[in-house]
Scaffold this motif. Structure first.
Motif, PDB file in Angstrom:
ATOM      1  N   ASP A 149       4.621  27.182 -13.010  1.00 19.81           N
ATOM      2  CA  ASP A 149       4.237  28.451 -12.397  1.00 19.81           C
ATOM      3  C   ASP A 149       2.847  28.896 -12.823  1.00 19.81           C
ATOM      4  N   GLN A 150       2.044  27.957 -13.345  1.00 21.78           N
ATOM      5  CA  GLN A 150       0.697  28.295 -13.792  1.00 21.78           C
ATOM      6  C   GLN A 150      -0.345  27.528 -12.986  1.00 21.78           C
ATOM      7  N   CYS A 151      -1.495  28.163 -12.795  1.00 23.89           N
ATOM      8  CA  CYS A 151      -2.593  27.539 -12.064  1.00 23.89           C
ATOM      9  C   CYS A 151      -3.718  27.161 -13.021  1.00 23.89           C
ATOM     10  N   PHE A 152      -4.451  26.110 -12.681  1.00 23.01           N
ATOM     11  CA  PHE A 152      -5.650  25.754 -13.427  1.00 23.01           C
ATOM     12  C   PHE A 152      -6.786  25.522 -12.443  1.00 23.01           C
ATOM     13  N   ALA A 153      -7.997  25.876 -12.866  1.00 20.23           N
ATOM     14  CA  ALA A 153      -9.167  25.739 -12.001  1.00 20.23           C
ATOM     15  C   ALA A 153      -9.982  24.508 -12.324  1.00 20.23           C
ATOM     16  N   VAL A 154      -9.862  23.998 -13.554  1.00 21.45           N
ATOM     17  CA  VAL A 154     -10.713  22.893 -13.994  1.00 21.45           C
ATOM     18  C   VAL A 154      -9.913  21.623 -14.214  1.00 21.45           C
TER      19      VAL A 154
ATOM     20  N   ALA B 237      -5.171  16.902 -25.244  1.00 24.74           N
ATOM     21  CA  ALA B 237      -4.444  18.029 -25.817  1.00 24.74           C
ATOM     22  C   ALA B 237      -4.302  17.882 -27.332  1.00 24.74           C
ATOM     23  N   GLN B 238      -4.146  16.648 -27.827  1.00 27.56           N
ATOM     24  CA  GLN B 238      -4.134  16.430 -29.285  1.00 27.56           C
ATOM     25  C   GLN B 238      -5.426  16.919 -29.917  1.00 27.56           C
ATOM     26  N   MET B 239      -6.544  16.620 -29.270  1.00 27.18           N
ATOM     27  CA  MET B 239      -7.850  17.045 -29.763  1.00 27.18           C
ATOM     28  C   MET B 239      -7.924  18.566 -29.861  1.00 27.18           C
ATOM     29  N   LEU B 240      -7.455  19.258 -28.815  1.00 29.89           N
ATOM     30  CA  LEU B 240      -7.470  20.711 -28.834  1.00 29.89           C
ATOM     31  C   LEU B 240      -6.594  21.251 -29.962  1.00 29.89           C
ATOM     32  N   ASP B 241      -5.430  20.638 -30.136  1.00 30.90           N
ATOM     33  CA  ASP B 241      -4.496  21.102 -31.152  1.00 30.90           C
ATOM     34  C   ASP B 241      -5.037  20.902 -32.560  1.00 30.90           C
ATOM     35  N   SER B 242      -5.897  19.902 -32.741  1.00 32.54           N
ATOM     36  CA  SER B 242      -6.412  19.568 -34.077  1.00 32.54           C
ATOM     37  C   SER B 242      -7.749  20.228 -34.385  1.00 32.54           C
ATOM     38  N   THR B 243      -8.260  21.021 -33.472  1.00 25.40           N
ATOM     39  CA  THR B 243      -9.552  21.684 -33.683  1.00 25.40           C
ATOM     40  C   THR B 243      -9.313  23.098 -34.203  1.00 25.40           C
ATOM     41  N   SER B 244      -9.823  23.396 -35.367  1.00 23.14           N
ATOM     42  CA  SER B 244      -9.568  24.695 -35.983  1.00 23.14           C
ATOM     43  C   SER B 244     -10.446  25.776 -35.371  1.00 23.14           C
ATOM     44  N   GLU B 245      -9.891  26.990 -35.309  1.00 26.72           N
ATOM     45  CA  GLU B 245     -10.641  28.127 -34.783  1.00 26.72           C
ATOM     46  C   GLU B 245     -11.849  28.427 -35.666  1.00 26.72           C
TER      47      GLU B 245
ATOM     48  N   ALA C 240       4.755  10.751 -16.300  1.00 24.52           N
ATOM     49  CA  ALA C 240       5.906  10.703 -17.196  1.00 24.52           C
ATOM     50  C   ALA C 240       5.590   9.778 -18.359  1.00 24.52           C
ATOM     51  N   SER C 241       5.920  10.228 -19.569  1.00 24.42           N
ATOM     52  CA  SER C 241       5.645   9.463 -20.787  1.00 24.42           C
ATOM     53  C   SER C 241       6.949   9.051 -21.454  1.00 24.42           C
ATOM     54  N   ASN C 242       6.859   8.010 -22.292  1.00 20.02           N
ATOM     55  CA  ASN C 242       8.048   7.545 -23.006  1.00 20.02           C
ATOM     56  C   ASN C 242       8.433   8.462 -24.161  1.00 20.02           C
ATOM     57  N   ARG C 243       7.546   9.383 -24.521  1.00 19.12           N
ATOM     58  CA  ARG C 243       7.855  10.347 -25.580  1.00 19.12           C
ATOM     59  C   ARG C 243       7.084  11.638 -25.318  1.00 19.12           C
ATOM     60  N   ALA C 244       7.542  12.711 -25.933  1.00 16.40           N
ATOM     61  CA  ALA C 244       6.898  14.010 -25.730  1.00 16.40           C
ATOM     62  C   ALA C 244       5.444  13.959 -26.168  1.00 16.40           C
ATOM     63  N   GLN C 245       4.586  14.596 -25.372  1.00 13.67           N
ATOM     64  CA  GLN C 245       3.150  14.593 -25.620  1.00 13.67           C
ATOM     65  C   GLN C 245       2.600  16.013 -25.603  1.00 13.67           C
ATOM     66  N   PRO C 246       1.517  16.268 -26.354  1.00 16.91           N
ATOM     67  CA  PRO C 246       0.803  17.540 -26.193  1.00 16.91           C
ATOM     68  C   PRO C 246       0.260  17.642 -24.765  1.00 16.91           C
ATOM     69  N   ARG C 247       0.219  18.863 -24.241  1.00 15.21           N
ATOM     70  CA  ARG C 247      -0.259  19.085 -22.877  1.00 15.21           C
ATOM     71  C   ARG C 247      -1.169  20.312 -22.855  1.00 15.21           C
ATOM     72  N   GLN C 248      -2.109  20.328 -21.909  1.00 21.01           N
ATOM     73  CA  GLN C 248      -3.026  21.463 -21.809  1.00 21.01           C
ATOM     74  C   GLN C 248      -3.383  21.752 -20.363  1.00 21.01           C
ATOM     75  N   LEU C 249      -3.691  23.022 -20.103  1.00 15.72           N
ATOM     76  CA  LEU C 249      -4.211  23.467 -18.816  1.00 15.72           C
ATOM     77  C   LEU C 249      -5.506  24.218 -19.064  1.00 15.72           C
ATOM     78  N   ASP C 250      -6.583  23.736 -18.480  1.00 16.69           N
ATOM     79  CA  ASP C 250      -7.897  24.381 -18.619  1.00 16.69           C
ATOM     80  C   ASP C 250      -8.263  24.656 -20.066  1.00 16.69           C
ATOM     81  N   GLY C 251      -7.932  23.716 -20.953  1.00 22.38           N
ATOM     82  CA  GLY C 251      -8.305  23.849 -22.352  1.00 22.38           C
ATOM     83  C   GLY C 251      -7.368  24.702 -23.176  1.00 22.38           C
ATOM     84  N   ASP C 252      -6.276  25.176 -22.582  1.00 19.81           N
ATOM     85  CA  ASP C 252      -5.304  26.003 -23.299  1.00 19.81           C
ATOM     86  C   ASP C 252      -4.013  25.203 -23.449  1.00 19.81           C
ATOM     87  N   LEU C 253      -3.518  25.104 -24.675  1.00 17.08           N
ATOM     88  CA  LEU C 253      -2.313  24.308 -24.928  1.00 17.08           C
ATOM     89  C   LEU C 253      -1.084  24.972 -24.316  1.00 17.08           C
ATOM     90  N   ILE C 254      -0.230  24.151 -23.696  1.00 19.45           N
ATOM     91  CA  ILE C 254       1.081  24.603 -23.247  1.00 19.45           C
ATOM     92  C   ILE C 254       2.120  23.805 -24.031  1.00 19.45           C
TER      93      ILE C 254
END
Length: 335
Positions: free
Chosen positions: A142-147, A155-163, A272-286
């Motif tokens: 139910d979410q839209c992405f523009a990019v 998504a792993q990269m985003l998750d591992s980058t500190s604020e 579809a992946s064989n195991r759960a993976q990090p996912r992102q929409l427009d740079g925001d993790l879901i």
């Protein structure tokens, strides 16, 4: 209805458009000063004062943007990071209300594709000059992405980058996060394009793009157009450090072909992946998951863009807009 209404929300004849600002207060150092500048700049451009809506942890912007639409806003300014912008995209897709981006995060993907960086002056000027373009959007659940949406390494990269690192050095912080996962094992994925038989790969990442530019101005997908009615699907299959280096060098050189990357076009893509993976929409993790299905909604979003508005590159004229916008901001600061 896939597309937005044919009515253009802001035109040269409409000199006093109603607007709203959806702002993430966490991303703004001095919200009172920021509000004074934005209100003053819009007043100098002849616009009435916008209404202001703060995001919350529970609602990063979708509800606030929907409230602004119901109140009669013709332009909604999204002020924050990727999550705020994506929430506003979701709220505005399919309406005749335009989105303008005032990026305040450290790595906003849509702002990067508009050439805006974190430049407040440019974001305001782009809106008041009334450059408008109707963009496709991608839809996941139910979410839209523009990019861009993605599953795996991106998504792993985003998750591992500190604020903290992002605030200190900006978008290069993502390279630090990426380095931590270069040697991770690939995922086994199947990629089904428009219902055809699935492609099976050992991939590090699958990206679904409406626009092709990454952070730092890197153009990953040179043929991706924001209003062509297609999603561009990139399957990345590097296995060694040498593969990653070859990919990076090809992207920096902007050659036509990128090694270890296959590109497809789709209106609907099922991953579809064989195991759960990090996912992102427009740079925001879901939420992580084993699958990601994306579909295209053609010409669904009115977006304020730099002039000329019909140029294939959304960032065309962004630098000049920033220079023109400095006058607006300086006038607002003096008031």
């Amino acid at each position: 209805m896939d597309g937005a209404d044919d009515k253009r929300p802001v035109t040269a004849e409409n000199r006093t458009p109603r607007s709203a600002v959806v702002v993430n207060p966490v991303k703004v150092a001095d919200l009172d000063e920021f509000r004074r500048i934005v209100d003053g700049a819009l007043d100098a451009a002849g616009w009435p004062a916008p209404t202001w809506h703060k995001t919350t942890v529970e609602d990063p912007g979708r509800g606030q943007a929907e409230e602004a639409v119901k109140a009669g806003a013709e332009v909604v300014f999204a002020c924050g990071g990727d999550g705020t912008v994506m929430a506003c995209v979701t709220a505005l897709a399919g309406t005749d209300v335009a989105l303008a981006v005032l990026p305040q995060g450290t790595g906003n993907l849509l702002a990067a594709n508009l050439g805006l960086s974190n430049d407040l002056a440019a974001g305001l000027e782009v809106a008041v000059e009334r450059g408008m373009r109707r963009l496709d959007v991608g839809v996941v659940d139910d979410q839209c992405f523009a990019v861009m949406a993605g599953m795996g390494f991106d998504a792993q990269m985003l998750d591992s980058t500190s604020e903290t690192t992002k605030k200190r050095i900006g978008w290069p912080a993502y390279l630090v996060g990426a380095a931590r996962h270069l040697r991770d094992r690939p995922m086994r994925v199947s990629v089904r394009i428009d219902g055809r038989p699935p492609l099976r790969r050992r991939a590090r990442s699958v990206l679904v793009a409406n626009v092709g530019r990454l952070q730092g101005g890197v153009r990953l997908l040179t043929d991706a157009e924001p209003d062509d009615g297609w999603l561009d699907v990139a399957v990345l299959t590097p296995r060694t450090l040498g593969h990653w280096l070859a990919m990076g060098w090809a992207l920096v050189r902007r050659t036509g072909s990128v090694p270890r990357m296959e590109v497809f076009r789709a209106r609907t893509v099922e991953i579809a992946s064989n195991r759960a993976q990090p996912r992102q929409l427009d740079g925001d993790l879901i939420e992580p998951g084993r699958s990601l299905t994306a579909t295209i909604r053609p010409e669904s979003l009115w977006l304020c863009v730099p002039q000329p508005e019909d140029h294939p590159d959304l960032a065309e004229d962004a630098k000049a807009a920033a220079e023109r916008g400095e006058r607006l901001v300086e006038d607002a600061r003096r008031e």
